[in-house]
Motif scaffolding. Sequence first.
Motif, PDB file in Angstrom:
ATOM      1  N   LEU A 276       0.830  -1.218   0.000  1.00  0.00           N
ATOM      2  CA  LEU A 276       0.000   0.000   0.000  1.00  0.00           C
ATOM      3  C   LEU A 276       0.858   1.258   0.000  1.00  0.00           C
ATOM      4  CD1 LEU A 276      -3.187  -0.564   2.085  1.00  0.00           C
ATOM      5  CD2 LEU A 276      -2.969   0.927   0.119  1.00  0.00           C
ATOM      6  N   LYS A 277       1.996   1.186   0.663  1.00  0.00           N
ATOM      7  CA  LYS A 277       2.879   2.365   0.677  1.00  0.00           C
ATOM      8  C   LYS A 277       3.375   2.648  -0.745  1.00  0.00           C
ATOM      9  CE  LYS A 277       4.760   1.638   5.263  1.00  0.00           C
ATOM     10  NZ  LYS A 277       6.010   1.266   5.896  1.00  0.00           N
ATOM     11  N   ILE A 319      -0.598   1.679 -16.344  1.00  0.00           N
ATOM     12  CA  ILE A 319       0.867   1.843 -16.207  1.00  0.00           C
ATOM     13  C   ILE A 319       1.389   0.845 -15.166  1.00  0.00           C
ATOM     14  CG2 ILE A 319       2.673   3.420 -15.384  1.00  0.00           C
ATOM     15  CD1 ILE A 319       0.971   5.743 -16.519  1.00  0.00           C
ATOM     16  N   ILE A 320       0.647   0.733 -14.057  1.00  0.00           N
ATOM     17  CA  ILE A 320       1.078  -0.131 -12.955  1.00  0.00           C
ATOM     18  C   ILE A 320       1.063  -1.604 -13.355  1.00  0.00           C
ATOM     19  CG2 ILE A 320       0.336  -0.948 -10.654  1.00  0.00           C
ATOM     20  CD1 ILE A 320       1.817   1.752 -10.831  1.00  0.00           C
ATOM     21  N   LYS A 321       0.124  -1.930 -14.255  1.00  0.00           N
ATOM     22  CA  LYS A 321      -0.004  -3.327 -14.702  1.00  0.00           C
ATOM     23  C   LYS A 321       1.334  -3.870 -15.216  1.00  0.00           C
ATOM     24  CE  LYS A 321      -3.986  -4.501 -17.108  1.00  0.00           C
ATOM     25  NZ  LYS A 321      -4.674  -4.501 -18.375  1.00  0.00           N
ATOM     26  N   GLY A 327       1.544  -6.254  -8.297  1.00  0.00           N
ATOM     27  CA  GLY A 327       0.422  -7.194  -8.228  1.00  0.00           C
ATOM     28  C   GLY A 327      -0.951  -6.547  -8.189  1.00  0.00           C
ATOM     29  N   LYS A 328      -1.676  -6.812  -7.056  1.00  0.00           N
ATOM     30  CA  LYS A 328      -3.048  -6.310  -6.965  1.00  0.00           C
ATOM     31  C   LYS A 328      -3.107  -4.794  -6.805  1.00  0.00           C
ATOM     32  CE  LYS A 328      -2.977  -7.792  -2.152  1.00  0.00           C
ATOM     33  NZ  LYS A 328      -3.373  -8.781  -1.210  1.00  0.00           N
ATOM     34  N   TRP A 332      -6.057  -1.408  -6.986  1.00  0.00           N
ATOM     35  CA  TRP A 332      -6.188  -0.339  -5.987  1.00  0.00           C
ATOM     36  C   TRP A 332      -6.125   1.028  -6.670  1.00  0.00           C
ATOM     37  CZ3 TRP A 332      -2.191  -2.527  -1.894  1.00  0.00           C
ATOM     38  CH2 TRP A 332      -2.702  -3.734  -1.395  1.00  0.00           C
ATOM     39  N   ILE A 333      -5.236   1.138  -7.665  1.00  0.00           N
ATOM     40  CA  ILE A 333      -5.118   2.432  -8.359  1.00  0.00           C
ATOM     41  C   ILE A 333      -6.340   2.665  -9.251  1.00  0.00           C
ATOM     42  CG2 ILE A 333      -3.813   3.653 -10.143  1.00  0.00           C
ATOM     43  CD1 ILE A 333      -1.299   2.802  -8.740  1.00  0.00           C
ATOM     44  N   ARG A 334      -6.774   1.591  -9.933  1.00  0.00           N
ATOM     45  CA  ARG A 334      -7.932   1.724 -10.828  1.00  0.00           C
ATOM     46  C   ARG A 334      -9.158   2.235 -10.056  1.00  0.00           C
ATOM     47  NH1 ARG A 334      -8.218  -0.245 -15.709  1.00  0.00           N
ATOM     48  NH2 ARG A 334      -6.513  -1.704 -15.341  1.00  0.00           N
TER      49      ARG A 334
END
Length: 416
Positions: A276-277, A319-321, A327-328, A332-334
Amino acid sequence: MEKRFRLFNAYVWGIAGLGIFLLATNIPKFQDGRHVAEVLFLAILVACGEAAAVPFPRGKGTASMATPLIFTVIVLHGPAVGMWVAALATLRKRDLSLEVPLNVVLFNRGMLTVCAYVFSKIYFLIYGGFGSLEFPRGLFAFILAATGFTLLNAIIIGQGLAIQMKVPFVSIWRRNIVWMLPNMFALFPMGALMVLVVQQVGPLVLVLFYLPLIVTRVSLQKYIDLWETYSEIAAALSIAIDARDSYTHGHSVRVSEYSGKVAKKLGLNDEDVELLKYVGLLHDVGKVGLSDGILKKQGPFTYAEYEEMKNHAEIGADIIKVMKFLGKGEQWIRHHHERWDGSGFPGGLAGEEIPLGARIIACADAFDAMTTDRPYKDKMSYEEARKELIRCSETQFDPKVVKAMIKIIDQEMLGK
Ligand SMILES: [Fe+2]
Ligand SMILES: [Fe+2]
Protein backbone atom coordinates in the motif's frame (compact mmCIF):
# COMPACT_ATOMS: atom_id res chain seq x y z
CA MET A 1 8.16 7.24 31.04
CA GLU A 2 10.70 7.26 33.84
CA LYS A 3 9.23 4.09 35.39
CA ARG A 4 9.25 2.25 32.06
CA PHE A 5 12.87 3.28 31.50
CA ARG A 6 13.85 1.96 34.93
CA LEU A 7 11.97 -1.29 34.34
CA PHE A 8 13.65 -1.75 30.94
CA ASN A 9 17.06 -1.07 32.44
CA ALA A 10 16.44 -3.56 35.25
CA TYR A 11 15.33 -6.16 32.69
CA VAL A 12 18.41 -5.67 30.48
CA TRP A 13 20.85 -5.79 33.40
CA GLY A 14 18.95 -8.70 34.97
CA ILE A 15 19.44 -10.88 31.88
CA ALA A 16 23.05 -9.70 31.49
CA GLY A 17 23.73 -10.48 35.17
CA LEU A 18 22.17 -13.93 34.94
CA GLY A 19 24.41 -14.67 31.95
CA ILE A 20 27.54 -13.47 33.77
CA PHE A 21 26.62 -15.61 36.80
CA LEU A 22 26.19 -18.71 34.61
CA LEU A 23 29.49 -18.08 32.83
CA ALA A 24 31.33 -17.53 36.11
CA THR A 25 29.99 -20.77 37.60
CA ASN A 26 30.65 -22.85 34.46
CA ILE A 27 34.33 -22.52 33.58
CA PRO A 28 35.23 -24.92 30.73
CA LYS A 29 37.79 -27.65 31.35
CA PHE A 30 39.88 -28.92 28.44
CA GLN A 31 41.53 -32.34 28.20
CA ASP A 32 44.46 -31.33 26.00
CA GLY A 33 45.68 -28.98 23.30
CA ARG A 34 43.79 -30.84 20.60
CA HIS A 35 40.54 -30.32 22.51
CA VAL A 36 41.26 -26.59 22.80
CA ALA A 37 42.03 -26.39 19.07
CA GLU A 38 38.79 -28.15 18.13
CA VAL A 39 36.67 -25.84 20.29
CA LEU A 40 38.54 -22.81 18.95
CA PHE A 41 37.85 -23.95 15.39
CA LEU A 42 34.14 -24.35 16.14
CA ALA A 43 34.08 -20.93 17.83
CA ILE A 44 35.61 -19.37 14.71
CA LEU A 45 32.93 -21.04 12.58
CA VAL A 46 30.23 -19.65 14.91
CA ALA A 47 31.77 -16.19 14.54
CA CYS A 48 31.85 -16.56 10.71
CA GLY A 49 28.23 -17.79 10.75
CA GLU A 50 27.20 -14.72 12.72
CA ALA A 51 29.14 -12.39 10.44
CA ALA A 52 27.60 -13.97 7.32
CA ALA A 53 24.06 -13.96 8.76
CA VAL A 54 21.46 -13.76 6.00
CA PRO A 55 19.14 -10.78 6.43
CA PHE A 56 15.44 -11.45 5.95
CA PRO A 57 13.85 -9.23 3.30
CA ARG A 58 13.02 -5.69 4.36
CA GLY A 59 15.28 -5.64 7.35
CA LYS A 60 13.55 -7.85 9.89
CA GLY A 61 16.04 -10.08 11.64
CA THR A 62 18.60 -12.47 10.24
CA ALA A 63 18.94 -16.22 9.74
CA SER A 64 22.32 -17.26 11.03
CA MET A 65 24.19 -20.54 10.92
CA ALA A 66 25.67 -19.59 14.28
CA THR A 67 22.68 -20.90 16.23
CA PRO A 68 22.67 -24.53 14.97
CA LEU A 69 26.45 -24.52 15.38
CA ILE A 70 26.10 -23.47 19.03
CA PHE A 71 23.77 -26.47 19.49
CA THR A 72 26.48 -28.66 17.95
CA VAL A 73 29.11 -27.27 20.32
CA ILE A 74 26.91 -27.90 23.40
CA VAL A 75 26.12 -31.49 22.35
CA LEU A 76 29.74 -32.33 21.57
CA HIS A 77 31.57 -30.40 24.29
CA GLY A 78 29.06 -29.92 27.11
CA PRO A 79 27.29 -26.95 28.67
CA ALA A 80 30.27 -24.95 29.98
CA VAL A 81 32.05 -24.79 26.61
CA GLY A 82 28.69 -24.25 24.87
CA MET A 83 27.75 -21.27 27.04
CA TRP A 84 31.15 -19.59 26.63
CA VAL A 85 31.10 -20.09 22.86
CA ALA A 86 27.50 -18.80 22.68
CA ALA A 87 28.46 -15.68 24.65
CA LEU A 88 31.80 -14.82 23.06
CA ALA A 89 31.84 -16.21 19.51
CA THR A 90 28.65 -14.34 18.61
CA LEU A 91 30.24 -10.93 19.26
CA ARG A 92 30.16 -8.92 16.04
CA LYS A 93 32.41 -6.08 14.92
CA ARG A 94 29.86 -3.44 15.89
CA ASP A 95 29.58 -4.96 19.38
CA LEU A 96 33.33 -4.77 19.90
CA SER A 97 33.66 -1.23 18.54
CA LEU A 98 30.90 -0.26 20.99
CA GLU A 99 28.70 0.97 18.15
CA VAL A 100 26.03 -0.93 20.06
CA PRO A 101 25.51 0.31 23.67
CA LEU A 102 27.37 -1.75 26.26
CA ASN A 103 24.21 -2.79 28.12
CA VAL A 104 22.71 -4.16 24.87
CA VAL A 105 25.94 -6.07 24.11
CA LEU A 106 25.91 -7.60 27.60
CA PHE A 107 22.16 -8.28 27.40
CA ASN A 108 22.65 -10.26 24.17
CA ARG A 109 25.54 -12.22 25.71
CA GLY A 110 23.41 -12.93 28.79
CA MET A 111 20.44 -14.03 26.71
CA LEU A 112 22.49 -16.45 24.60
CA THR A 113 24.19 -17.87 27.70
CA VAL A 114 20.85 -18.46 29.43
CA CYS A 115 19.40 -20.06 26.27
CA ALA A 116 22.49 -22.28 25.88
CA TYR A 117 22.11 -23.30 29.54
CA VAL A 118 18.46 -24.25 28.99
CA PHE A 119 19.40 -26.17 25.83
CA SER A 120 21.99 -28.20 27.75
CA LYS A 121 19.57 -28.91 30.62
CA ILE A 122 16.86 -30.22 28.27
CA TYR A 123 19.36 -32.27 26.24
CA PHE A 124 20.87 -33.82 29.35
CA LEU A 125 17.46 -34.57 30.86
CA ILE A 126 16.37 -36.56 27.79
CA TYR A 127 19.65 -37.97 26.46
CA GLY A 128 21.53 -38.38 29.75
CA GLY A 129 24.94 -37.05 28.65
CA PHE A 130 27.06 -35.04 26.21
CA GLY A 131 29.67 -35.90 23.58
CA SER A 132 27.43 -37.81 21.19
CA LEU A 133 24.06 -37.95 19.47
CA GLU A 134 22.68 -41.46 18.92
CA PHE A 135 19.39 -42.07 17.10
CA PRO A 136 16.56 -41.85 17.94
CA ARG A 137 16.80 -40.56 21.51
CA GLY A 138 19.60 -38.12 20.69
CA LEU A 139 17.70 -36.57 17.80
CA PHE A 140 14.58 -36.28 19.94
CA ALA A 141 16.59 -34.62 22.73
CA PHE A 142 18.27 -32.32 20.21
CA ILE A 143 14.97 -31.13 18.66
CA LEU A 144 13.36 -30.49 22.05
CA ALA A 145 16.43 -28.70 23.39
CA ALA A 146 16.67 -26.58 20.23
CA THR A 147 12.97 -25.73 20.54
CA GLY A 148 13.54 -24.67 24.16
CA PHE A 149 16.49 -22.48 23.13
CA THR A 150 14.58 -20.84 20.27
CA LEU A 151 11.38 -20.16 22.21
CA LEU A 152 13.24 -18.80 25.24
CA ASN A 153 15.33 -16.58 22.97
CA ALA A 154 12.16 -15.25 21.32
CA ILE A 155 10.44 -14.71 24.69
CA ILE A 156 13.41 -12.79 26.17
CA ILE A 157 13.64 -10.51 23.11
CA GLY A 158 9.85 -10.10 22.87
CA GLN A 159 9.53 -9.21 26.55
CA GLY A 160 12.33 -6.64 26.24
CA LEU A 161 10.61 -5.02 23.24
CA ALA A 162 7.25 -5.08 25.03
CA ILE A 163 8.70 -3.18 28.01
CA GLN A 164 10.63 -0.76 25.82
CA MET A 165 7.74 0.05 23.48
CA LYS A 166 5.08 -0.22 26.19
CA VAL A 167 2.92 -2.60 24.20
CA PRO A 168 1.50 -5.98 25.25
CA PHE A 169 3.87 -8.93 24.83
CA VAL A 170 1.24 -10.75 22.72
CA SER A 171 1.20 -8.08 20.03
CA ILE A 172 5.02 -8.10 19.78
CA TRP A 173 4.89 -11.89 19.59
CA ARG A 174 2.28 -11.86 16.81
CA ARG A 175 3.80 -9.04 14.78
CA ASN A 176 7.56 -9.58 15.11
CA ILE A 177 8.25 -13.11 16.26
CA VAL A 178 5.73 -15.77 15.17
CA TRP A 179 6.56 -15.47 11.46
CA MET A 180 10.28 -15.83 12.18
CA LEU A 181 9.97 -19.10 14.13
CA PRO A 182 9.56 -21.45 11.10
CA ASN A 183 12.81 -20.02 9.66
CA MET A 184 14.58 -20.80 12.92
CA PHE A 185 13.05 -24.26 13.33
CA ALA A 186 14.12 -25.07 9.77
CA LEU A 187 17.74 -24.83 10.94
CA PHE A 188 17.39 -27.57 13.62
CA PRO A 189 17.94 -30.58 11.29
CA MET A 190 21.03 -28.77 10.04
CA GLY A 191 22.33 -28.63 13.62
CA ALA A 192 21.69 -32.35 14.25
CA LEU A 193 23.33 -33.20 10.93
CA MET A 194 26.39 -31.18 11.89
CA VAL A 195 26.79 -33.17 15.11
CA LEU A 196 26.61 -36.45 13.16
CA VAL A 197 29.10 -35.27 10.57
CA VAL A 198 31.59 -34.08 13.17
CA GLN A 199 31.23 -37.42 14.99
CA GLN A 200 31.91 -39.38 11.80
CA VAL A 201 34.38 -37.26 9.88
CA GLY A 202 35.71 -34.55 12.19
CA PRO A 203 35.06 -30.83 12.53
CA LEU A 204 36.88 -29.67 9.37
CA VAL A 205 34.03 -30.89 7.17
CA LEU A 206 31.77 -28.24 8.73
CA VAL A 207 33.33 -25.73 6.36
CA LEU A 208 31.26 -27.39 3.61
CA PHE A 209 28.06 -26.36 5.38
CA TYR A 210 28.99 -22.76 4.71
CA LEU A 211 28.87 -23.11 0.92
CA PRO A 212 25.05 -23.22 0.61
CA LEU A 213 24.90 -20.40 3.14
CA ILE A 214 27.08 -18.20 0.99
CA VAL A 215 24.97 -18.94 -2.10
CA THR A 216 21.78 -18.11 -0.15
CA ARG A 217 23.29 -14.94 1.18
CA VAL A 218 24.32 -13.68 -2.23
CA SER A 219 20.93 -14.39 -3.83
CA LEU A 220 18.97 -12.93 -0.92
CA GLN A 221 21.10 -9.80 -1.01
CA LYS A 222 20.27 -9.47 -4.73
CA TYR A 223 16.55 -9.76 -3.88
CA ILE A 224 16.88 -7.06 -1.20
CA ASP A 225 18.77 -4.78 -3.60
CA LEU A 226 16.03 -5.30 -6.18
CA TRP A 227 13.36 -4.14 -3.71
CA GLU A 228 15.42 -1.08 -2.93
CA THR A 229 15.60 -0.32 -6.63
CA TYR A 230 11.82 -0.66 -6.89
CA SER A 231 11.41 1.81 -4.03
CA GLU A 232 13.71 4.28 -5.70
CA ILE A 233 11.86 3.98 -9.02
CA ALA A 234 8.49 4.45 -7.29
CA ALA A 235 9.82 7.49 -5.37
CA ALA A 236 11.27 9.01 -8.57
CA LEU A 237 7.98 8.49 -10.40
CA SER A 238 6.00 10.10 -7.59
CA ILE A 239 8.26 13.15 -7.67
CA ALA A 240 7.67 13.37 -11.42
CA ILE A 241 3.88 13.25 -10.90
CA ASP A 242 3.89 15.87 -8.17
CA ALA A 243 6.22 18.10 -10.18
CA ARG A 244 3.68 18.37 -13.00
CA ASP A 245 1.20 19.82 -10.57
CA SER A 246 2.98 22.23 -8.27
CA TYR A 247 -0.04 22.52 -5.99
CA THR A 248 0.18 18.88 -5.01
CA HIS A 249 3.83 18.95 -3.99
CA GLY A 250 4.52 16.07 -1.61
CA HIS A 251 0.94 14.79 -2.03
CA SER A 252 1.97 11.30 -3.15
CA VAL A 253 4.41 10.83 -0.29
CA ARG A 254 1.78 11.86 2.27
CA VAL A 255 -0.90 9.61 0.72
CA SER A 256 1.63 6.76 0.84
CA GLU A 257 2.35 7.43 4.54
CA TYR A 258 -1.31 7.78 5.56
CA SER A 259 -2.27 4.64 3.58
CA GLY A 260 0.47 2.59 5.24
CA LYS A 261 -0.60 3.76 8.70
CA VAL A 262 -4.30 3.08 8.09
CA ALA A 263 -3.49 -0.37 6.69
CA LYS A 264 -1.45 -1.14 9.81
CA LYS A 265 -4.25 0.10 12.08
CA LEU A 266 -6.69 -2.17 10.22
CA GLY A 267 -4.41 -5.13 10.90
CA LEU A 268 -3.43 -5.89 7.29
CA ASN A 269 -0.44 -8.19 6.94
CA ASP A 270 3.03 -6.67 6.59
CA GLU A 271 3.18 -7.45 2.88
CA ASP A 272 -0.04 -5.57 2.11
CA VAL A 273 1.01 -2.65 4.32
CA GLU A 274 4.26 -2.43 2.37
CA LEU A 275 2.45 -2.74 -0.98
CA LEU A 276 0.00 0.00 0.00
CA LYS A 277 2.88 2.36 0.68
CA TYR A 278 4.20 1.77 -2.86
CA VAL A 279 0.79 2.05 -4.45
CA GLY A 280 -0.06 5.16 -2.39
CA LEU A 281 3.07 6.73 -3.78
CA LEU A 282 1.93 5.97 -7.34
CA HIS A 283 -1.85 6.38 -7.01
CA ASP A 284 -1.96 9.45 -9.30
CA VAL A 285 0.66 8.20 -11.77
CA GLY A 286 -2.09 8.30 -14.45
CA LYS A 287 -1.97 12.10 -14.31
CA VAL A 288 0.99 11.90 -16.68
CA GLY A 289 -1.67 11.20 -19.34
CA LEU A 290 -3.63 14.40 -18.63
CA SER A 291 -3.15 17.66 -20.48
CA ASP A 292 -1.59 20.67 -18.75
CA GLY A 293 -4.85 22.55 -19.28
CA ILE A 294 -6.60 20.15 -16.94
CA LEU A 295 -3.80 19.68 -14.44
CA LYS A 296 -3.13 23.35 -13.93
CA LYS A 297 -6.73 24.55 -14.17
CA GLN A 298 -7.66 27.13 -11.51
CA GLY A 299 -11.32 26.77 -10.76
CA PRO A 300 -14.06 24.23 -11.38
CA PHE A 301 -13.95 21.79 -14.33
CA THR A 302 -16.39 21.80 -17.22
CA TYR A 303 -18.24 18.53 -17.80
CA ALA A 304 -15.83 17.50 -20.58
CA GLU A 305 -12.76 18.42 -18.51
CA TYR A 306 -14.07 16.42 -15.56
CA GLU A 307 -14.61 13.41 -17.83
CA GLU A 308 -11.00 13.67 -19.04
CA MET A 309 -9.68 14.06 -15.48
CA LYS A 310 -11.47 10.86 -14.49
CA ASN A 311 -9.31 8.92 -16.96
CA HIS A 312 -6.23 9.21 -14.70
CA ALA A 313 -7.34 6.29 -12.51
CA GLU A 314 -7.47 3.88 -15.45
CA ILE A 315 -4.37 5.27 -17.16
CA GLY A 316 -2.53 4.85 -13.84
CA ALA A 317 -3.73 1.27 -13.44
CA ASP A 318 -2.58 0.43 -16.96
CA ILE A 319 0.87 1.84 -16.21
CA ILE A 320 1.08 -0.13 -12.95
CA LYS A 321 0.00 -3.33 -14.70
CA VAL A 322 3.41 -3.39 -16.37
CA MET A 323 5.13 -3.38 -12.95
CA LYS A 324 4.46 -7.00 -12.06
CA PHE A 325 5.82 -6.65 -8.51
CA LEU A 326 2.92 -4.35 -7.61
CA GLY A 327 0.42 -7.19 -8.23
CA LYS A 328 -3.05 -6.31 -6.97
CA GLY A 329 -1.91 -2.69 -6.59
CA GLU A 330 -3.18 -2.23 -10.15
CA GLN A 331 -6.77 -2.69 -8.92
CA TRP A 332 -6.19 -0.34 -5.99
CA ILE A 333 -5.12 2.43 -8.36
CA ARG A 334 -7.93 1.72 -10.83
CA HIS A 335 -10.55 2.10 -8.09
CA HIS A 336 -9.09 4.82 -5.86
CA HIS A 337 -11.91 7.20 -6.88
CA GLU A 338 -14.80 4.79 -6.23
CA ARG A 339 -17.21 5.78 -3.47
CA TRP A 340 -18.71 3.57 -0.79
CA ASP A 341 -22.25 4.41 -2.03
CA GLY A 342 -21.41 3.41 -5.61
CA SER A 343 -21.39 6.92 -7.12
CA GLY A 344 -17.64 7.05 -7.84
CA PHE A 345 -15.61 6.21 -10.95
CA PRO A 346 -14.48 4.41 -13.09
CA GLY A 347 -16.46 1.25 -12.23
CA GLY A 348 -19.25 2.62 -10.03
CA LEU A 349 -18.40 -0.14 -7.53
CA ALA A 350 -19.97 0.04 -4.07
CA GLY A 351 -19.12 -1.11 -0.52
CA GLU A 352 -16.96 -4.22 -0.25
CA GLU A 353 -16.90 -4.58 -4.05
CA ILE A 354 -14.23 -1.89 -3.99
CA PRO A 355 -10.84 -3.47 -3.15
CA LEU A 356 -9.83 -2.58 0.44
CA GLY A 357 -6.53 -1.04 -0.72
CA ALA A 358 -8.47 1.35 -2.98
CA ARG A 359 -10.80 2.32 -0.12
CA ILE A 360 -7.80 3.12 2.08
CA ILE A 361 -6.09 5.21 -0.61
CA ALA A 362 -9.37 7.07 -1.30
CA CYS A 363 -9.61 8.18 2.32
CA ALA A 364 -5.91 9.08 2.62
CA ASP A 365 -6.10 10.95 -0.71
CA ALA A 366 -9.15 13.00 0.34
CA PHE A 367 -7.68 13.84 3.74
CA ASP A 368 -4.49 15.16 2.16
CA ALA A 369 -6.41 17.09 -0.51
CA MET A 370 -8.49 18.75 2.21
CA THR A 371 -5.54 19.68 4.42
CA THR A 372 -3.31 21.22 1.72
CA ASP A 373 -3.84 24.39 -0.33
CA ARG A 374 -5.29 23.80 -3.80
CA PRO A 375 -5.75 26.36 -6.63
CA TYR A 376 -9.49 26.52 -6.10
CA LYS A 377 -9.71 26.43 -2.30
CA ASP A 378 -7.89 27.15 0.95
CA LYS A 379 -6.83 24.27 3.11
CA MET A 380 -8.91 23.02 6.02
CA SER A 381 -7.58 22.52 9.53
CA TYR A 382 -7.02 18.91 10.69
CA GLU A 383 -10.05 19.30 12.96
CA GLU A 384 -12.27 20.40 10.04
CA ALA A 385 -10.99 17.65 7.75
CA ARG A 386 -11.61 15.12 10.54
CA LYS A 387 -15.25 16.27 10.74
CA GLU A 388 -15.57 16.06 6.96
CA LEU A 389 -14.30 12.46 6.91
CA ILE A 390 -16.88 11.53 9.55
CA ARG A 391 -19.63 13.34 7.61
CA CYS A 392 -18.74 11.41 4.42
CA SER A 393 -18.35 8.06 6.16
CA GLU A 394 -20.75 5.51 4.63
CA THR A 395 -21.42 7.73 1.59
CA GLN A 396 -17.98 8.48 0.17
CA PHE A 397 -15.77 6.36 2.43
CA ASP A 398 -15.72 2.93 4.04
CA PRO A 399 -16.71 3.60 7.70
CA LYS A 400 -14.08 1.25 9.13
CA VAL A 401 -11.34 2.95 7.10
CA VAL A 402 -12.55 6.34 8.36
CA LYS A 403 -12.45 5.04 11.95
CA ALA A 404 -8.82 3.96 11.54
CA MET A 405 -7.90 7.27 9.86
CA ILE A 406 -9.56 9.23 12.69
CA LYS A 407 -7.49 7.33 15.26
CA ILE A 408 -4.31 8.31 13.40
CA ILE A 409 -5.40 11.96 13.10
CA ASP A 410 -6.25 12.06 16.81
CA GLN A 411 -3.04 10.41 17.96
CA GLU A 412 -0.54 11.97 15.60
CA MET A 413 -1.94 15.30 14.47
CA LEU A 414 -4.31 16.49 17.18
CA GLY A 415 -2.49 14.86 20.11
CA LYS A 416 -5.77 13.64 21.61
FE1 LIG B 1 -6.54 10.38 -8.03
FE1 LIG C 1 -4.43 11.97 -5.27
